[in-house]
Enzyme design. Sequence first.
Site: not given
Length: 492
Positions: A174, A227-232, A250, A284, A385
């Site tokens: 995706k 992607g972002s740390t939030e979504v991680g 990552e 990143c 970031e």
Amino acid sequence: MKKFKLFIDNEWVEPEDGKYFTSYCPATGEPLAELASASANDVNKAVQAAKRAFPEWSKTDGDVRADLMMKALSLFKARIREFAEWEAKDVGKPIKETMGTDLPYAFRAMEYFSNLGRQIRGNVIPLPGRSALCYETYEPFGVVGSIIPWNFPLHIATRTICPALSAGNTVVLKASSLAPITCSMMAEIFLEAGYPKGVINIVSGSGSVTGEAMLRNDDVNMVSFTGSTEVGRRCLHSSAETNLKKVLLELGGKGPFIADKDCLVSDAVNSLIIGFCFMQGEVCCASTRAYVHKDIYDEFVEKLVARCNAIRLGDIMDPETQMGSLIDENQFKQVDKYVKDAVADGAKLLCGGFREMDAPMDKGYFYRPTVLEVASNDLACVQEEIFGPVVTVKKIDNFEEALELSNDSVYGLGATVWSENYRTLLKATETFNAGIVWMNTNVMSKIEASYGGNKQSGLGREGGVVGLMEYLKCKNNVLYTGPRENYYGFED
């Protein structure tokens, strides 16, 4: 205008609810293509196709899998200009970058991992007493869900799906809904190359629906997310709440850049600029915190500002253009707010800090390279970031101070140091809490080497042998060869 359905089980299929979304060029605002919005049921169809294909694909000889990928590579290379132009338009980056970086990196990933997949081997483990043959084998996980960002669609997609496929996994890919076109186009390559049904499936849609459905599907055995740390964090939560699927992350970064007093100043300045301006700073591992020794500070900053002001923004299809557009209005507003807040908090704006509005940039989100001089390491512009062409510079008294400030971050992806003293460089590599350390170069990421971060920059590694092994699970096999065992003393 192009229109892409969902690629499931080697067929182009309509989304269940008939919904499509439009992808726009960030640099011009023009609509580029319509793409299917996959529902949770659509995602499950893709996952089930991958699950059905896994038993046979996982047992397919490594050479056969490699030969298929090399065939796909040949087809891909024949369409380099087409893919480069679509990648540039969908992301808003200069054609110079897609032709010089994105496509060559994608090609190398296919070549490297296809050949690495021919050599997957295990280990024989000597045991005390020599009463058993113990050996380790490596096996694919099953269905791998690959969720990739919008900044390098082809590069990051191939960096994840190529090792996954080479290891014997099947894949559901995706792309970001902000730049999904070239990933959907890749389905044409895999189909023409002759990949079996269900081995590679490509879906499009929003993260909140399509991505979430992939994360929560119990038949997905592993997820690779960039992607972002939030979504991680959301990926980890979903794994914990469902089938404890493996999660490879990552995530974000806030890369430190140290210029010590004995560095080659001009070269170091050039290195910093590519570190925070490449891909409009939407990277990143970007170098966004510069710590410059007081003895060279004035010279360094003077050169930095002059060269940033000389960077050419403009038509992304012009090979002379050096920087393109931010991905969308939301990203522009985020970057601009960080800069304005930084100035309000006491940072000094040395250059940039505004959106270019002259034609042909007036319909995009072209942001000038921005340098902020700071006195504190605690400002939001230093700690958080920004994901845009913004760098902070701070004068430091000595190298030890620079190292301490560099590690004062929740992130730990890339770190850079410039010095002509090898002892200084080696000390930096030992001290930086980062997944990658660049010495007298910057943002050099190669498929052959590992890539990933520490702390809140992620879990695991992509790239290199280490990256291939992330997509394999280890099995310990023990064959007893000693005298008969009867621990409880039972009679025969």
